[in-house]
Design a protein around this motif. Structure first.
Motif, PDB file in Angstrom:
ATOM      1  N   ILE A  65     -11.922  -7.935  -7.993  1.00 25.57           N
ATOM      2  CA  ILE A  65     -11.185  -8.578  -9.092  1.00 25.57           C
ATOM      3  C   ILE A  65     -10.699  -7.519 -10.078  1.00 25.57           C
ATOM      4  O   ILE A  65      -9.531  -7.521 -10.484  1.00 25.57           O
ATOM      5  N   ASP A  66     -11.573  -6.586 -10.439  1.00 26.48           N
ATOM      6  CA  ASP A  66     -11.202  -5.515 -11.367  1.00 26.48           C
ATOM      7  C   ASP A  66     -10.095  -4.641 -10.787  1.00 26.48           C
ATOM      8  O   ASP A  66      -9.183  -4.221 -11.510  1.00 26.48           O
ATOM      9  N   PHE A  67     -10.158  -4.385  -9.477  1.00 23.49           N
ATOM     10  CA  PHE A  67      -9.121  -3.559  -8.864  1.00 23.49           C
ATOM     11  C   PHE A  67      -7.785  -4.287  -8.874  1.00 23.49           C
ATOM     12  O   PHE A  67      -6.747  -3.677  -9.172  1.00 23.49           O
ATOM     13  N   PHE A  68      -7.780  -5.579  -8.578  1.00 21.83           N
ATOM     14  CA  PHE A  68      -6.542  -6.363  -8.640  1.00 21.83           C
ATOM     15  C   PHE A  68      -5.935  -6.273 -10.038  1.00 21.83           C
ATOM     16  O   PHE A  68      -4.736  -6.035 -10.191  1.00 21.83           O
ATOM     17  N   ASN A 118     -15.717   2.075  -1.458  1.00 21.05           N
ATOM     18  CA  ASN A 118     -15.581   3.526  -1.300  1.00 21.05           C
ATOM     19  C   ASN A 118     -14.383   4.040  -2.084  1.00 21.05           C
ATOM     20  O   ASN A 118     -13.404   3.331  -2.280  1.00 21.05           O
ATOM     21  N   LYS A 119     -14.474   5.290  -2.517  1.00 20.86           N
ATOM     22  CA  LYS A 119     -13.372   5.960  -3.201  1.00 20.86           C
ATOM     23  C   LYS A 119     -12.775   6.987  -2.257  1.00 20.86           C
ATOM     24  O   LYS A 119     -13.504   7.629  -1.532  1.00 20.86           O
ATOM     25  N   PRO A 120     -11.502   7.183  -2.213  1.00 20.35           N
ATOM     26  CA  PRO A 120     -10.501   6.404  -2.913  1.00 20.35           C
ATOM     27  C   PRO A 120     -10.370   5.010  -2.285  1.00 20.35           C
ATOM     28  O   PRO A 120     -10.760   4.797  -1.143  1.00 20.35           O
ATOM     29  N   SER A 142      -3.501   4.979  -1.579  1.00 17.16           N
ATOM     30  CA  SER A 142      -4.821   5.551  -1.792  1.00 17.16           C
ATOM     31  C   SER A 142      -4.970   5.636  -3.302  1.00 17.16           C
ATOM     32  O   SER A 142      -4.305   6.455  -3.944  1.00 17.16           O
ATOM     33  N   ASP A 143      -5.797   4.754  -3.858  1.00 22.55           N
ATOM     34  CA  ASP A 143      -5.812   4.500  -5.288  1.00 22.55           C
ATOM     35  C   ASP A 143      -4.374   4.154  -5.698  1.00 22.55           C
ATOM     36  O   ASP A 143      -3.847   3.171  -5.213  1.00 22.55           O
ATOM     37  N   PHE A 144      -3.710   4.965  -6.528  1.00 24.17           N
ATOM     38  CA  PHE A 144      -2.339   4.638  -6.926  1.00 24.17           C
ATOM     39  C   PHE A 144      -1.313   5.625  -6.360  1.00 24.17           C
ATOM     40  O   PHE A 144      -0.197   5.721  -6.859  1.00 24.17           O
ATOM     41  N   ASP A 145      -1.702   6.338  -5.305  1.00 21.53           N
ATOM     42  CA  ASP A 145      -0.796   7.261  -4.624  1.00 21.53           C
ATOM     43  C   ASP A 145      -0.291   6.618  -3.339  1.00 21.53           C
ATOM     44  O   ASP A 145      -1.094   6.142  -2.524  1.00 21.53           O
ATOM     45  N   ALA A 146       1.017   6.636  -3.134  1.00 24.45           N
ATOM     46  CA  ALA A 146       1.609   6.102  -1.897  1.00 24.45           C
ATOM     47  C   ALA A 146       1.390   7.106  -0.776  1.00 24.45           C
ATOM     48  O   ALA A 146       1.732   8.279  -0.907  1.00 24.45           O
ATOM     49  N   LYS A 147       0.822   6.641   0.332  1.00 22.68           N
ATOM     50  CA  LYS A 147       0.515   7.528   1.452  1.00 22.68           C
ATOM     51  C   LYS A 147       1.391   7.291   2.668  1.00 22.68           C
ATOM     52  O   LYS A 147       1.776   8.235   3.341  1.00 22.68           O
ATOM     53  N   GLU A 148       1.669   6.022   2.989  1.00 25.26           N
ATOM     54  CA  GLU A 148       2.461   5.712   4.183  1.00 25.26           C
ATOM     55  C   GLU A 148       3.344   4.517   3.890  1.00 25.26           C
ATOM     56  O   GLU A 148       3.035   3.697   3.032  1.00 25.26           O
ATOM     57  N   ILE A 149       4.434   4.411   4.670  1.00 26.40           N
ATOM     58  CA  ILE A 149       5.310   3.267   4.561  1.00 26.40           C
ATOM     59  C   ILE A 149       5.631   2.737   5.961  1.00 26.40           C
ATOM     60  O   ILE A 149       5.767   3.531   6.904  1.00 26.40           O
ATOM     61  N   LEU A 150       5.682   1.435   6.066  1.00 27.46           N
ATOM     62  CA  LEU A 150       6.106   0.772   7.297  1.00 27.46           C
ATOM     63  C   LEU A 150       7.198  -0.203   6.914  1.00 27.46           C
ATOM     64  O   LEU A 150       6.993  -1.076   6.050  1.00 27.46           O
ATOM     65  N   ILE A 151       8.370  -0.017   7.492  1.00 29.89           N
ATOM     66  CA  ILE A 151       9.479  -0.954   7.266  1.00 29.89           C
ATOM     67  C   ILE A 151       9.582  -1.779   8.529  1.00 29.89           C
ATOM     68  O   ILE A 151       9.894  -1.254   9.606  1.00 29.89           O
TER      69      ILE A 151
END
Length: 153
Positions: A65-68, A118-120, A142-151
């Motif tokens: 809930i806190d993460f959301f 677990n972190k991140p 990963s936390d607030f870093d974008a790591k991968e994209i799928l279109i």
């Protein structure tokens, strides 16, 4: 009881104070694959989005809930991290593609929350866009870093 309920088991509904009515889909072979499905208002878009939440039948944890809430609170930071990845990938299809106003051009439609133990924290967010209504843009974060994209479409 329908045939699918007989084969796969009847999903359990749970009322959660924060997420509302949730459907629990249990994986009896591997409980780590069990998850909830629900819909909830997402403040940054002022729309209802679909949410998948990994967890046990007892419901989402306070950490989830806190993460959301932190996703909502840090949405502008998240969209900045996402924009470059979308521009790079979508630019392969549409030469010169540039995001001018992320909020107007991309609509969040789905969030997938892990157990947040677990972190991140590795999670997913998906968008639809007027740039291409036939595809969904799903980003692994990963936390607030974008790591991968799928279109996908």
């Amino acid at each position: 009881m329908g045939l699918l309920d007989f084969i796969f088991g009847k999903p359990t509904k749970l009322e959660n104070e924060f997420f509302g009515i949730m459907l629990f889909l249990e994986d009896k072979k591997d409980s780590l694959k069990s998850y909830f499905e629900c819909r909830r208002h997402f403040n940054p878009s002022d729309q209802i989005i679909e949410i998948g939440i990994d967890g046990e039948a007892t419901g989402p944890t306070q950490k989830q809930i806190d993460f959301f809430k932190s996703v909502e609170d840090n949405y502008s930071t998240i969209t900045k991290a996402i924009s470059a990845l979308i521009e790079d990938e979508f630019g392969n299809w549409k030469v010169g593609f540039k995001i001018n106003d992320f909020q107007k051009e991309f609509e969040p439609v789905y969030l997938r929350l892990p157990r947040c133990e677990n972190k991140p924290i590795v999670w997913e967010i998906a968008f639809e866009s007027d740039h291409d209504r036939n595809h969904t843009f799903t980003l692994t974060m990963s936390d607030f870093d974008a790591k991968e994209i799928l279109i996908d479409g």
